[in-house]
Design a protein around this motif. Structure first.
Motif, PDB file in Angstrom:
ATOM      1  N   GLU A 111       0.816  -1.213   0.000  1.00 16.65           N
ATOM      2  CA  GLU A 111       0.000   0.000   0.000  1.00 16.65           C
ATOM      3  C   GLU A 111       0.856   1.273   0.000  1.00 16.65           C
ATOM      4  N   PHE A 112       1.914   1.287   0.806  1.00 17.27           N
ATOM      5  CA  PHE A 112       2.730   2.501   0.892  1.00 17.27           C
ATOM      6  C   PHE A 112       3.510   2.737  -0.397  1.00 17.27           C
ATOM      7  N   GLY A 138       3.640   6.033  -5.525  1.00 22.44           N
ATOM      8  CA  GLY A 138       3.892   5.895  -6.943  1.00 22.44           C
ATOM      9  C   GLY A 138       5.149   5.119  -7.279  1.00 22.44           C
ATOM     10  N   ARG A 139       5.676   4.346  -6.297  1.00 21.83           N
ATOM     11  CA  ARG A 139       6.892   3.577  -6.550  1.00 21.83           C
ATOM     12  C   ARG A 139       6.600   2.196  -7.108  1.00 21.83           C
ATOM     13  N   ALA A 144       0.601  -3.745  -7.409  1.00 19.27           N
ATOM     14  CA  ALA A 144       0.183  -3.699  -6.009  1.00 19.27           C
ATOM     15  C   ALA A 144      -0.985  -4.644  -5.769  1.00 19.27           C
ATOM     16  N   LEU A 145      -1.928  -4.668  -6.708  1.00 19.73           N
ATOM     17  CA  LEU A 145      -3.074  -5.569  -6.583  1.00 19.73           C
ATOM     18  C   LEU A 145      -2.624  -7.020  -6.656  1.00 19.73           C
ATOM     19  N   LEU A 146      -1.723  -7.312  -7.596  1.00 17.71           N
ATOM     20  CA  LEU A 146      -1.205  -8.665  -7.734  1.00 17.71           C
ATOM     21  C   LEU A 146      -0.474  -9.096  -6.472  1.00 17.71           C
ATOM     22  N   ALA A 148       9.311   5.666   4.531  1.00 16.69           N
ATOM     23  CA  ALA A 148       8.050   6.309   4.157  1.00 16.69           C
ATOM     24  C   ALA A 148       7.351   5.589   3.015  1.00 16.69           C
ATOM     25  N   HIS A 149       8.116   4.848   2.198  1.00 16.93           N
ATOM     26  CA  HIS A 149       7.537   4.198   1.024  1.00 16.93           C
ATOM     27  C   HIS A 149       7.295   2.707   1.184  1.00 16.93           C
ATOM     28  N   VAL A 150       7.951   2.090   2.170  1.00 12.63           N
ATOM     29  CA  VAL A 150       7.756   0.647   2.355  1.00 12.63           C
ATOM     30  C   VAL A 150       6.937   0.310   3.583  1.00 12.63           C
ATOM     31  N   GLY A 151       6.960   1.181   4.588  1.00 12.06           N
ATOM     32  CA  GLY A 151       6.156   0.952   5.785  1.00 12.06           C
ATOM     33  C   GLY A 151       6.809   0.002   6.781  1.00 12.06           C
ATOM     34  N   PRO A 152       6.218  -0.095   7.966  1.00 15.16           N
ATOM     35  CA  PRO A 152       6.736  -0.990   9.003  1.00 15.16           C
ATOM     36  C   PRO A 152       6.727  -2.448   8.535  1.00 15.16           C
ATOM     37  N   GLY A 153       7.675  -3.223   9.060  1.00 17.80           N
ATOM     38  CA  GLY A 153       7.717  -4.648   8.747  1.00 17.80           C
ATOM     39  C   GLY A 153       8.639  -5.011   7.604  1.00 17.80           C
TER      40      GLY A 153
END
Length: 282
Positions: free
Chosen positions: A164-165, A170-171, A177-179, A267-272
């Protein structure tokens, strides 16, 4: 002076190398709910992780202005540098390379800019190779070529809990992302030709980390390699990942680093997030 080497703050060089190589780092900017700060100086990965966990927080990033690069280049040349090689994260992921190129055009031909085609320690290994070439007093072209050559020896693999992030920033494309999130699978990604694409999909975080180990070993080939393991507030997970890769590679593994990603990539990949960068020594 020898040729100076410049990179940006997304190289995430390990702290144990501080002072070992002569590098100038130009920071990117992170914006949290309208308040901006420089990565590594004013905004920490922990702040970004907390902001992303809260639904009302907006997080974005921005490249350095060309003037920031131009100032850095002029200062180095005025200090006596014979030339400058400036190495940056993929131009498909950020406008940083474009900003550096604009600055180089304004300053003159003694500044050469290299697109590493990746980020994190993929960029870091290329910058370190250039710094090592500079230490050997190679020419401007020799230092530039070292950065280019080592950029081609990199494989960057990483796992995220959600795409999602990356989609928001837009990366990664909406279709990918859906796949990557279909049927609640856990996506493993890699960087190909400077862009982030889905490499594999597994059902659980545990299987994703095991698959990362397999892919890192596969990417290592038959020669000597260095690896860097990246994480965001998950040092134990990163240590376990590094240990697993180290065991599989045996005496082919030379240097192994564990580094936390900075605020911009966070900021673009998120936690985890957990990632492995493989550098084939060649």
């Amino acid at each position: 002076m020898a040729v100076a080497v410049v990179t940006d703050s997304t190289a995430y060089l390990p702290s144990e190398l501080n002072g070992t190589y002569d590098l100038t780092v130009v920071p990117l900017t992170v914006v949290i709910n309208g308040d901006e700060g420089l990565e590594g100086k004013e905004i920490s990965p922990a702040q970004v992780a907390r902001a992303l966990s809260g639904r009302r927080w907006a997080v974005s990033t921005s490249r350095p202005a060309p003037e920031q690069f131009a100032d850095a280049y002029r200062n180095l040349l005025e200090a006596g540098a014979d030339g400058i090689v400036s190495i940056h994260l993929s131009s498909k992921l950020s406008g940083t390379y474009d900003a550096a190129s604009l600055a180089a055009a304004a300053v003159g031909p003694r500044v050469q800019v290299v697109d590493s085609g990746t980020t994190g320690m993929g960029l870091g290994f290329a910058a370190l190779a250039a710094a090592a070439a500079s230490r050997r007093h190679e020419t401007l072209e020799g230092v530039r070529q070292a950065a280019v050559d080592h950029s081609t020896r990199i494989s960057t693999l990483f796992y995220v809990d959600t795409l999602e992030f990356l989609r928001r920033g837009g990366r990664i494309g909406a279709a990918s992302a859906l796949l990557g999130t279909a049927l609640s699978v856990k996506p493993i990604l890699h960087v190909v030709d400077g862009a982030i694409v889905v490499r594999d999909k597994v059902r659980t975080a545990g299987r994703a980390l095991a698959r990362l180990v397999d892919l890192a070993v596969e990417a290592s080939g038959d020669g000597e390699v260095d690896i860097a393991v990246h994480h965001l507030e998950a040092e134990d997970r990163a240590a376990a990942l590094a240990d697993a890769v180290s065991v599989r590679l045996g005496d082919r593994l030379r240097d192994c680093y564990i580094t936390e990603i900075g605020a911009v990539v966070a900021a673009h990949v998120g936690p985890g997030v957990a990632g492995v960068v493989v550098h084939r020594r060649g």
